[in-house]
Every structure is written in C-alpha cells, then in structure tokens.
Design an enzyme around this catalytic site. Structure first.
Site, PDB file in Angstrom:
ATOM      1  N   HIS A  58       0.852  -1.210   0.000  1.00 40.17           N
ATOM      2  CA  HIS A  58       0.000   0.000   0.000  1.00 40.17           C
ATOM      3  C   HIS A  58       0.877   1.246   0.000  1.00 40.17           C
ATOM      4  O   HIS A  58       1.318   1.712   1.053  1.00 40.17           O
ATOM      5  CB  HIS A  58      -0.922  -0.009   1.225  1.00 40.17           C
ATOM      6  CG  HIS A  58      -1.952   1.065   1.188  1.00 40.17           C
ATOM      7  ND1 HIS A  58      -3.228   0.888   1.683  1.00 40.17           N
ATOM      8  CD2 HIS A  58      -1.916   2.345   0.724  1.00 40.17           C
ATOM      9  CE1 HIS A  58      -3.918   2.005   1.513  1.00 40.17           C
ATOM     10  NE2 HIS A  58      -3.136   2.904   0.948  1.00 40.17           N
ATOM     11  N   ASN A  92      -5.003   6.608  -6.928  1.00 38.63           N
ATOM     12  CA  ASN A  92      -5.507   7.997  -6.855  1.00 38.63           C
ATOM     13  C   ASN A  92      -4.487   8.987  -7.418  1.00 38.63           C
ATOM     14  O   ASN A  92      -3.998   9.875  -6.736  1.00 38.63           O
ATOM     15  CB  ASN A  92      -5.945   8.367  -5.426  1.00 38.63           C
ATOM     16  CG  ASN A  92      -4.847   8.227  -4.393  1.00 38.63           C
ATOM     17  OD1 ASN A  92      -3.857   7.522  -4.593  1.00 38.63           O
ATOM     18  ND2 ASN A  92      -5.006   8.904  -3.274  1.00 38.63           N
ATOM     19  N   ASP A 303       1.142   2.765   3.716  1.00 36.66           N
ATOM     20  CA  ASP A 303       0.276   3.819   3.185  1.00 36.66           C
ATOM     21  C   ASP A 303       1.140   5.056   2.909  1.00 36.66           C
ATOM     22  O   ASP A 303       0.727   6.192   3.168  1.00 36.66           O
ATOM     23  CB  ASP A 303      -0.889   4.147   4.126  1.00 36.66           C
ATOM     24  CG  ASP A 303      -1.997   4.947   3.430  1.00 36.66           C
ATOM     25  OD1 ASP A 303      -1.898   5.162   2.205  1.00 36.66           O
ATOM     26  OD2 ASP A 303      -2.950   5.352   4.117  1.00 36.66           O
TER      27      ASP A 303
HETATM   28  O1  DOR Z   1      -3.655   9.665   4.650  1.00 36.81           O
HETATM   29  C1  DOR Z   1      -3.986   9.297   3.528  1.00 36.81           C
HETATM   30  N1  DOR Z   1      -3.356   9.727   2.425  1.00 36.81           N
HETATM   31  N2  DOR Z   1      -5.002   8.457   3.423  1.00 36.81           N
HETATM   32  C2  DOR Z   1      -5.529   8.120   2.230  1.00 36.81           C
HETATM   33  O2  DOR Z   1      -6.446   7.361   2.206  1.00 36.81           O
HETATM   34  C3  DOR Z   1      -4.990   8.705   0.989  1.00 36.81           C
HETATM   35  C4  DOR Z   1      -3.609   9.127   1.161  1.00 36.81           C
HETATM   36  C5  DOR Z   1      -3.131  10.026   0.055  1.00 36.81           C
HETATM   37  O3  DOR Z   1      -3.331   9.680  -1.122  1.00 36.81           O
HETATM   38  O4  DOR Z   1      -2.502  11.035   0.363  1.00 36.81           O
HETATM   39 ZN    ZN Z   2      -3.543   4.897   0.848  1.00 36.47          ZN
HETATM   40 ZN    ZN Z   3      -6.658   4.765   2.270  1.00 34.28          ZN
END
Ligand code: DOR
Ligand code: ZN
Ligand code: ZN
Length: 422
Positions: A58, A92, A303
């Site tokens: 992720h 994204n 993440d």
């Molecule tokens: O903290 C986050 N940043 N959560 C997400 O779900 C998206 C991500 C981002 O793309 O910056």
């Molecule tokens: Zn994410």
């Molecule tokens: Zn997310």
C-alpha cells in the site's frame, strides 16, 4: 555470481547463520556454508541480518499527475532505502489509474527506473467517482494486481458489490479503504478527548468500522476474498477477528503509525500527524498490536503518502492527509514489535514480506533457494534518530522526526542487483 557472507539470514520461520549465493540470473542459488566460487562479488554482512525484501502492498507513488509530491523514480529510490523490493501503488493519481493505459504506463516507467517492482492497483470505478465500474478486465491484462478506491470508499454498496464480483472473476482482490464519507465529513483527527480539547473536527471510529463491516458482509455474501486497508480502530480489529472466526476470506493490514503513535501527538497541531484514517487512542494502539500478534491483522504496510511541504504548511484542518512512511517502516516495526518483545524477527518479516506476497499472489516474500534475490541487509543494533532530510522520497512529511529507533537498512538487492547502499 554474488555472495553475502557472515550474516544472520532470516528464513520464513527461523534465522540461521549462513552465506547466500546469488546467481547471474538474479536468483538465490544456495543458502548455507559453501566454498565461495572464484570471481564471486562478496558482501560482508558480519554482525548484520539478511532479510527478505519488504513487500509494501500500500503506497502512493503519485505518478502520473502529482510528480511534485513523488514520482515513480523517487518512490522507488525511497523504497530501496527502506529495504522494500516490491510495492503495490494506489490508483488515486491524475489521471486516475482506472484504465489499461495508465496501468501499463506505470508498469513500463517502473521497469525503466528498475529499482523496485511496482505493481499498479486499478481503481474500482471510473475516475474514482463511485458510479460506473472501471475497465477491470483490461486493467488486469495490462498488469494491475488488485483493485482499490483508496483515498475514499465506494459508498454505493451495489457498485462495491459489483466491483468485488467482477474483480474476483479476474482474480483481482478489492483492497478496501474503509470510510463512511458522511460520518467522516470534514473531520481531520480521531473523534475523542483530543479532538474536543483542540477543537479539531473528529472522525469517529464508526466511520471506519461501518465500511469494514459492510465490505466483509459483501465479500461473505458473494463468497469472494477481501482485504481491509490500514486498520486503525480497536473495534475494526474485533470486527475482522469475528469474521475470520466465521471463515470469511478476509485479510487486513495496518501501518506503523497506528501501532507507534496515539492521537496525543495531534495536540502539537503538527500537520505531519494528519493521516486518514486518523491516529487513534491508546486502546486502539494496544488492539492493533494484539491484532498483529494473533494474526487478525495479517500484514504491515506504510500507506506511504508523500506530500509537498506546501500541502502541509497550512492550518491543520486544511492540510493534506498522509505520512511519508516507506523509509521508516522497517525501523519502526522492528523497534515497536520485535525489540519490545511482541513478536520475533521472522514473524515480523512474514508480516512485511511473505504474507503480502501471498495476499497478492506475487512471487517472492521469502529467502529460499530458487527465489528471486530480493533482500536487504540491516544493522539491527544501529540506533539513531529519524531524520527526514535523509529521505530519498520527495515527501518529508513524517511525524517521527527525532524519534529514536533501531534497525538500519545498509544495502538492498532486487533480483540480485544492488538498489541501495548506505
Ligand atoms: O492519509 C492518507 N493519504 N489516506 C488516504 O487514504 C490517501 C492518502 C493520500 O493519497 O494522500
Ligand atoms: Zn492509501
Ligand atoms: Zn486509504
């Protein structure tokens, strides 16, 4: 031929003192003690550990569209610096990765850079608008390895169910970002004591738990596997544990910031602590650690969400969500989970490498003869303070600046090729 000698090698379920021989095809030829072939390039890992390359399932590498925050090259360099050899990158981007062209662009650009195996995750819906399904079959053919709407949830349950069904038909799992948009609306921190004290708008646990429950419910009813992203709540852990007991094919991930921090850190108004889902309370942190230990939480991801400073140097409620995490995840995980006695090093590496490979059905995730030589050498005794100016990522947004951790990545190899050296 290459050889890494004198190190402690972490295999799937044990660690052994051994040398590792890597052949010219980039695979592990031999593990043990043997005569070093003439002309072999030797790396001395005395006093250090040889670990399976981390598979971070992720990350946000931001290309195409947000190269000011990160691009595939800087993301890959940062990955290698973090001991990471494979990543799954979220859709994204701009344009959204919802079609075969963007998927194959990412695949090709990552190969050109050649520092990390980058696997694109396709969006579930066109433009991540939550309305019409994306070109799932074409994305699969172009190299997408999973589906996700990360950054938000598909709020329409019927569309989400269709996404799971279609994805499953193509062997693509949905990686679910769980957030009820109406409940979370406008929030920027955990809803609780600290949101009240600071006046920052809270995001309740229920916003996450409701969608975790829904997505498990959908997967259960149609009989397909599902993966829950970045679990942050104690109650989410309970929901997933109960589903596993019922036999639902659910897997789940969490991130270092959810087991290393509590929302006490937001009282400084440091926007580097702003992340979605938000950092919760001590009860959640303890439940996340227990969930990792008992297997409710299958794996650790970052993440990795790099942002430009201008996206963070604004008032808290306006700052972008996200933590640049790929260069600190090993040290934080080692420090908080292994050094603290929660789990063994082989157990940790399963959560960071073997299990993600299983979930995404990727080759690798383990140091064994015949496997790709994706590995890294770490000095576990090295203790240092996290310094974002040393990051290779464009994103310097970490709440861990100045925190003392142990475990330093010294060298990383992908398919036997050195991708990072300190
Ligand atoms: O903290 C986050 N940043 N959560 C997400 O779900 C998206 C991500 C981002 O793309 O910056
Ligand atoms: Zn994410
Ligand atoms: Zn997310």
């Amino acid at each position: 031929m290459k050889c890494i000698v004198n190190g402690t090698v972490v295999l799937k379920d044990k660690e052994i003192k051994a040398d590792v021989l890597i052949n010219d095809g980039g695979r592990i030829e031999k593990i043990g003690s043997f005569m070093i072939p003439a002309g072999c390039e030797v790396t001395d890992a005395a006093g250090k550990y040889v670990l399976p390359g981390i598979i971070d399932m992720h990350v946000h590498f931001r290309e195409p569209g947000y190269e000011g925050k990160e691009d595939i090259e800087t993301g890959s360099r940062a990955a290698a610096h973090g001991g990471v050899t494979q990543v799954a990158c979220m859709p994204n981007t701009d344009p959204v990765c919802d079609n075969a062209v963007v998927v194959s662009y990412i695949v090709h650009r990552a190969k050109e850079v050649g520092l990390c195996k980058v696997h694109p995750v396709g969006a579930i819906t066109k433009g991540q608008k939550g309305e019409a399904l994306a070109d799932i079959g074409k994305m699969k053919n172009a190299g997408a390895i999973a589906l996700s709407e990360d950054g938000k949830s598909v709020m329409n349950s019927q569309i989400m169910r269709l996404g799971m069904e279609y994805g499953n038909g193509f062997g693509l799992k949905c990686l679910c970002h769980c957030e009820d948009i109406n409940l979370a609306d406008g929030g920027c921190v955990n809803e609780g004591f600290n949101s009240t004290m600071t006046g920052l708008k809270g995001i309740p646990r229920a916003a996450e738990d409701i969608i975790i429950s829904r997505d498990i419910c959908l997967a259960e009813s149609i009989g397909c596997p599902v993966h829950i992203c970045h679990v942050s709540t104690w109650s989410g852990v309970e929901i997933i544990r109960a589903a596993k007991v019922r036999g639902v094919k659910v897997t789940a991930e969490t991130c270092p910031h959810y087991f290393a921090l509590t929302d006490d850190c937001i009282t400084s108004f440091n926007t580097f602590t702003k992340v979605n889902p938000p950092i919760r309370e001590e009860k959640d942190r303890q439940a996340i650690i227990r969930g990792l230990k008992d297997g409710t939480l299958d794996c650790i991801v970052t993440d990795h969400a790099p942002h430009a400073l201008k996206d963070k140097q604004v008032e808290y409620s306006l700052a972008s969500f996200g933590i640049s995490g790929i260069e600190t995840s090993f040290a934080l995980s080692y420090t908080y989970l292994v050094k603290s006695g929660v789990m063994t090093l082989p157990e940790l590496m399963q959560k960071m490498s073997y299990v993600p490979a299983q979930i995404l059905r990727l080759e690798g995730g383990e140091i064994k003869e015949g496997a790709p030589a994706d590995l890294f050498i770490a000095d576990l005794d090295a203790t240092y303070k996290i310094d974002s100016s040393a990051f290779l990522s464009k994103g310097k947004n970490t709440p861990f600046i100045g925190m003392e951790v142990s475990g330093k990545v010294c060298k990383t190899f992908m398919d036997g090729r050195e991708t990072y050296s300190e």
